[in-house]
Design a protein around this motif. Structure first.
Motif, short mmCIF file in Angstrom:
data_model
loop_
_atom_site.label_atom_id
_atom_site.label_comp_id
_atom_site.label_asym_id
_atom_site.label_seq_id
_atom_site.Cartn_x
_atom_site.Cartn_y
_atom_site.Cartn_z
N VAL A 33 0.94 -1.15 0.11
CA VAL A 33 -0.01 0.04 0.19
C VAL A 33 1.02 1.13 0.01
CG1 VAL A 33 -1.63 1.32 1.54
CG2 VAL A 33 -1.80 -1.11 1.40
N ARG A 34 0.52 2.26 -0.94
CA ARG A 34 1.42 3.28 -0.84
C ARG A 34 0.95 4.30 0.38
NH1 ARG A 34 0.43 3.12 -6.68
NH2 ARG A 34 2.15 2.45 -7.85
N LYS A 179 -5.19 -3.60 2.79
CA LYS A 179 -4.79 -3.37 1.42
C LYS A 179 -5.64 -2.29 0.77
CE LYS A 179 -3.45 -8.42 1.15
NZ LYS A 179 -3.87 -9.69 0.68
N ASP A 180 -6.65 -1.71 1.30
CA ASP A 180 -7.69 -0.63 0.93
C ASP A 180 -6.85 0.56 0.45
OD1 ASP A 180 -9.93 0.93 0.13
OD2 ASP A 180 -10.84 -0.47 1.18
N GLN A 181 -6.43 0.75 -0.56
CA GLN A 181 -5.72 1.78 -0.94
C GLN A 181 -6.52 3.26 -0.79
OE1 GLN A 181 -2.19 2.08 -2.03
NE2 GLN A 181 -2.70 4.05 -1.39
N ARG A 182 -7.88 3.10 -0.98
CA ARG A 182 -8.51 4.27 -0.92
C ARG A 182 -8.75 4.64 0.43
NH1 ARG A 182 -13.95 4.63 -4.89
NH2 ARG A 182 -12.95 4.52 -6.91
N ALA A 184 -6.60 3.93 2.95
CA ALA A 184 -5.53 4.60 3.36
C ALA A 184 -5.01 5.95 2.98
CB ALA A 184 -4.13 3.85 2.56
N ASP A 185 -5.57 6.31 1.63
CA ASP A 185 -5.34 8.00 0.95
C ASP A 185 -6.31 8.86 1.70
OD1 ASP A 185 -3.58 6.67 -0.84
OD2 ASP A 185 -4.98 7.06 -2.42
#
Length: 231
Positions: A33-34, A179-182, A184-185
């Motif tokens: 995850v970024r 793993k949820d990138q949205r 995290a963002d």
């Protein structure tokens, strides 16, 4: 006292916004995850996400997490990092008195906003969000109460999953959350906004009716601060 970001900390919003990535590894190490994305990329993503869609609602709590009456005369915004020991001390001590004396009595509305200092703090914030709006503050309380156990564990992710499992998470649901990138963002955007709008650079930080205060806030200091606002 407070937890503070150094100039050379994990995120330098001014000098590293366009070229700094911090990668957070979860699960079996094959998924990434970024954590800190470039500002322009993040803004573009937010524009895309803002487009009306018929997609299902996200499986996590969105927006500000709030305690207290909407018409309370005082609004307190708290910025906290889940790995910050001073934040944990506040929530395990003074916060309980503040809640009983001011929030539960309709005098103060508290808005809690995440300000993760590190990837582990981000993961813990994501877990609280994935618990759902109704269980968010309950999970937050558990995470702060057990902070020294999971934050200092040899395998922090495994320790977080143990907490999640007690909250009804399956391993699959936990991994999906991590793993949820949205998600995290969304949390990292809250951090960026807090730094830009209120110059938040340490936790816990409090914005009381628009004015920032930071550090060790005892109930006596809260009494003094709020007295002038509740006349």
């Amino acid at each position: 006292m407070c937890c503070q970001i150094s100039i050379e900390g994990l995120v330098s919003l001014n000098r590293q916004a366009y070229n700094y990535y911090h990668i957070l590894w979860v699960g079996d190490g094959m998924t990434q995850v970024r954590v800190f994305v470039p500002v322009m990329a993040l803004l573009c993503a937010l524009v895309l996400f803002a487009t009306p869609s018929r997609a299902e609602a996200p499986p996590y709590a969105v927006g500000d997490m709030i305690l207290g009456a909407g018409n309370a005369p005082v609004t307190v915004i708290e910025y906290a990092s889940m790995t910050c020991p001073h934040c944990a001390n506040f929530h395990m001590g003074t916060f309980k008195e503040l809640k009983a004396k001011y929030i539960d009595t309709g005098k103060v509305r508290l808005i809690f906003r995440e300000f993760p200092f590190d990837p582990l703090a981000l993961q813990a914030s994501m877990l609280a969000r994935c618990a759902g709006e109704k269980r968010y503050f309950g999970m937050l309380n558990v995470l702060f109460k057990s902070q020294m156990k999971w934050a200092k564990a040899a395998n922090p992710q495994k320790a977080l999953f143990s907490i999640a499992r007690l909250g009804g998470f399956t391993e699959a649901r936990f991994q999906t959350c991590m793993k949820d990138q949205r998600l995290a963002d969304m949390i990292l955007q809250t951090r960026l906004d807090g730094n830009k709008k209120f110059e938040v650079d340490s936790t816990p930080s409090f914005i009381v009716n628009g004015e920032k205060t930071s550090g060790h806030m005892t109930i006596d200091k809260w009494d003094e601060l709020l007295a002038g606002l509740l006349k």
